[in-house]
Design a protein around this motif. Structure first.
Motif, PDB file in Angstrom:
ATOM      1  N   LEU A 124     -13.078  -4.829  13.781  1.00  0.00           N
ATOM      2  CA  LEU A 124     -12.229  -6.016  13.607  1.00  0.00           C
ATOM      3  C   LEU A 124     -11.229  -5.804  12.470  1.00  0.00           C
ATOM      4  O   LEU A 124     -10.097  -6.288  12.536  1.00  0.00           O
ATOM      5  N   LEU A 125     -11.667  -5.091  11.436  1.00  0.00           N
ATOM      6  CA  LEU A 125     -10.803  -4.885  10.273  1.00  0.00           C
ATOM      7  C   LEU A 125      -9.642  -3.953  10.590  1.00  0.00           C
ATOM      8  O   LEU A 125      -8.645  -3.932   9.868  1.00  0.00           O
ATOM      9  N   ALA A 126      -9.782  -3.167  11.665  1.00  0.00           N
ATOM     10  CA  ALA A 126      -8.744  -2.201  12.028  1.00  0.00           C
ATOM     11  C   ALA A 126      -7.727  -2.769  13.008  1.00  0.00           C
ATOM     12  O   ALA A 126      -6.756  -2.079  13.352  1.00  0.00           O
ATOM     13  N   LEU A 127      -7.918  -4.008  13.466  1.00  0.00           N
ATOM     14  CA  LEU A 127      -6.968  -4.587  14.421  1.00  0.00           C
ATOM     15  C   LEU A 127      -5.617  -4.808  13.754  1.00  0.00           C
ATOM     16  O   LEU A 127      -5.530  -5.493  12.729  1.00  0.00           O
ATOM     17  N   PRO A 128      -4.532  -4.247  14.302  1.00  0.00           N
ATOM     18  CA  PRO A 128      -3.212  -4.513  13.734  1.00  0.00           C
ATOM     19  C   PRO A 128      -2.842  -5.974  13.919  1.00  0.00           C
ATOM     20  O   PRO A 128      -3.219  -6.609  14.905  1.00  0.00           O
ATOM     21  N   THR A 129      -2.127  -6.517  12.963  1.00  0.00           N
ATOM     22  CA  THR A 129      -1.798  -7.945  12.998  1.00  0.00           C
ATOM     23  C   THR A 129      -0.449  -8.229  13.629  1.00  0.00           C
ATOM     24  O   THR A 129      -0.128  -9.386  13.889  1.00  0.00           O
ATOM     25  N   THR A 130       0.355  -7.223  13.869  1.00  0.00           N
ATOM     26  CA  THR A 130       1.684  -7.441  14.431  1.00  0.00           C
ATOM     27  C   THR A 130       1.750  -6.926  15.860  1.00  0.00           C
ATOM     28  O   THR A 130       1.269  -5.827  16.147  1.00  0.00           O
ATOM     29  N   PRO A 131       2.347  -7.687  16.790  1.00  0.00           N
ATOM     30  CA  PRO A 131       2.471  -7.230  18.174  1.00  0.00           C
ATOM     31  C   PRO A 131       3.429  -6.067  18.344  1.00  0.00           C
ATOM     32  O   PRO A 131       3.542  -5.509  19.422  1.00  0.00           O
ATOM     33  N   GLU A 132       4.148  -5.673  17.283  1.00  0.00           N
ATOM     34  CA  GLU A 132       5.012  -4.509  17.384  1.00  0.00           C
ATOM     35  C   GLU A 132       4.242  -3.271  17.816  1.00  0.00           C
ATOM     36  O   GLU A 132       4.788  -2.368  18.428  1.00  0.00           O
ATOM     37  N   PHE A 133       2.949  -3.216  17.478  1.00  0.00           N
ATOM     38  CA  PHE A 133       2.160  -2.044  17.825  1.00  0.00           C
ATOM     39  C   PHE A 133       2.069  -1.876  19.328  1.00  0.00           C
ATOM     40  O   PHE A 133       1.813  -0.793  19.815  1.00  0.00           O
ATOM     41  N   GLY A 134       2.239  -2.958  20.073  1.00  0.00           N
ATOM     42  CA  GLY A 134       2.160  -2.845  21.519  1.00  0.00           C
ATOM     43  C   GLY A 134       3.251  -1.993  22.112  1.00  0.00           C
ATOM     44  O   GLY A 134       3.143  -1.515  23.233  1.00  0.00           O
ATOM     45  N   ARG A 135       4.356  -1.801  21.368  1.00  0.00           N
ATOM     46  CA  ARG A 135       5.455  -1.006  21.889  1.00  0.00           C
ATOM     47  C   ARG A 135       5.247   0.477  21.659  1.00  0.00           C
ATOM     48  O   ARG A 135       5.873   1.297  22.284  1.00  0.00           O
ATOM     49  N   HIS A 136       4.379   0.799  20.716  1.00  0.00           N
ATOM     50  CA  HIS A 136       4.227   2.206  20.356  1.00  0.00           C
ATOM     51  C   HIS A 136       2.776   2.629  20.348  1.00  0.00           C
ATOM     52  O   HIS A 136       2.424   3.618  19.745  1.00  0.00           O
ATOM     53  N   GLY A 137       1.882   1.842  20.997  1.00  0.00           N
ATOM     54  CA  GLY A 137       0.446   2.107  20.940  1.00  0.00           C
ATOM     55  C   GLY A 137       0.076   3.433  21.564  1.00  0.00           C
ATOM     56  O   GLY A 137       0.760   3.940  22.445  1.00  0.00           O
ATOM     57  N   GLY A 138      -1.057   4.004  21.134  1.00  0.00           N
ATOM     58  CA  GLY A 138      -1.376   5.362  21.488  1.00  0.00           C
ATOM     59  C   GLY A 138      -2.192   5.545  22.737  1.00  0.00           C
ATOM     60  O   GLY A 138      -2.008   6.523  23.440  1.00  0.00           O
ATOM     61  N   GLY A 139      -3.156   4.682  23.050  1.00  0.00           N
ATOM     62  CA  GLY A 139      -4.070   4.972  24.145  1.00  0.00           C
ATOM     63  C   GLY A 139      -3.479   4.565  25.467  1.00  0.00           C
ATOM     64  O   GLY A 139      -3.408   3.401  25.802  1.00  0.00           O
TER      65      GLY A 139
END
Length: 317
Positions: free
Chosen positions: A293-308
């Motif tokens: 839970l502590l590693a969840l990014p808080t900004t949806p920007e990560f959805g544009r560059h996510g790795g998996g």
């Protein structure tokens, strides 16, 4: 270097220069009109991650998205540019992919697509513990009580699917102290391997404060055979956290608590070798590493560059 090799190197350098410098790998699938990615990445067995999906290049405001994974419903939130995201609970056991079923609907039209999300399995250690014999090998009456209490807690976890998401921002550690046992550790009680540790243990003296990891409603306050004095928090969107072996509980069922609010005190009630906090997290019926839970990014920007990346398969029936 040949002319073709020179063009390849130059092309790769140009792509690398254009990619956003986010610390996440650009590895998003674009198959059958579906883009999907996870953050953090790679997704790990026994964790909870954000799953980001762009269900189509021309997705408009009329399109809705829902789905399931590992038998649990997914609760998609609409972001900008036609993207959606949901928490995804990944069971500890399984292979190197997690099957996710997505359902796209625009009112008159609907279709179903199966996506394989790649996952990795971390290595887990083992530990030996000594407890009172009645906790290592419960009699039939005690085992019946344990089973009933587990059913209660699982029901609470599944009811969290009916609660809207209550938290925002980052989750917090319930204790600032050192971690004494991590999620996934194999446990040998009194010489017999009986379980896997499905939580995180924090050191603490009896009476030390225990804090809520995020905004939530108190779903249950209980005195359980193994967990001792326990508090379950419903954070909504399918997510529940639990706080075990407390010496004192400072909240009541139905209370709304804020992130960081003191909800109890460290103790050694239930099956415990000494005073500590045992912290758990579940997405529906899936018990996951609460530290994820502590590693969840808080900004949806990560959805544009996510790795998996997720690989779409043929439409599911």
């Amino acid at each position: 270097m040949t002319h073709r090799e020179g063009l390849t190197v130059a092309s790769l350098a140009l792509v690398a220069a254009l990619l956003p410098r986010t610390g996440w790998t650009q590895d998003t699938a674009r198959t059958k009109g579906i883009e999907s990615s996870t953050a953090p990445a790679p997704a790990r067995r026994g964790s909870v991650v954000w799953l980001y999906v762009q269900p189509g290049a021309n997705a408009d405001s009329s399109l809705t998205l829902d789905g399931t994974a590992a038998g649990e419903p997914l609760h998609f939130e609409r972001l900008d540019e036609g993207r959606f995201r949901t928490l995804l609970g990944i069971p500890l056991e399984g292979g190197d992919t997690l099957a996710v079923t997505l359902r796209r609907s625009t009112g008159a039209q609907a279709d179903t697509v199966a996506v394989d999300v790649p996952v990795v399995r971390p290595a887990f250690a083992s530990e030996r513990l000594t407890v009172a014999p009645r906790y290592a090998q419960p009699d039939s009456a005690a085992q019946a009580r344990i089973d009933a209490e587990l059913a209660q807690s699982r029901a609470i976890s599944r009811r969290a699917h009916d609660t809207p998401r209550l938290w925002s921002g980052r989750f917090l550690r319930p204790r600032p102290s050192r971690i004494t046992s991590v999620y996934g550790t194999g446990r040998e009680f009194n010489g017999a391997v009986t379980s896997r540790h499905l939580g995180t243990d924090f050191a603490g003296k009896v009476g030390a404060p225990v804090r809520a990891a995020g905004r939530a409603v108190v779903a249950q306050v209980a005195q359980f055979y193994l967990a001792g004095n326990a508090v379950y928090l419903d954070h909504g969107g399918g997510l529940v956290t639990g706080y075990f072996h407390l010496s004192r509980v400072l909240v009541a069922a139905g209370d709304t608590v804020a992130a960081g609010q003191v909800i109890g005190e460290v103790g050694k009630s239930g099956r415990a070798t000494g005073p500590h906090l045992h912290w758990i997290a579940r997405y529906g019926g899936i018990t996951v590493d609460p530290m994820s839970l502590l590693a969840l990014p808080t900004t949806p920007e990560f959805g544009r560059h996510g790795g998996g990346k997720g690989e779409a398969r043929e439409n599911a029936p």
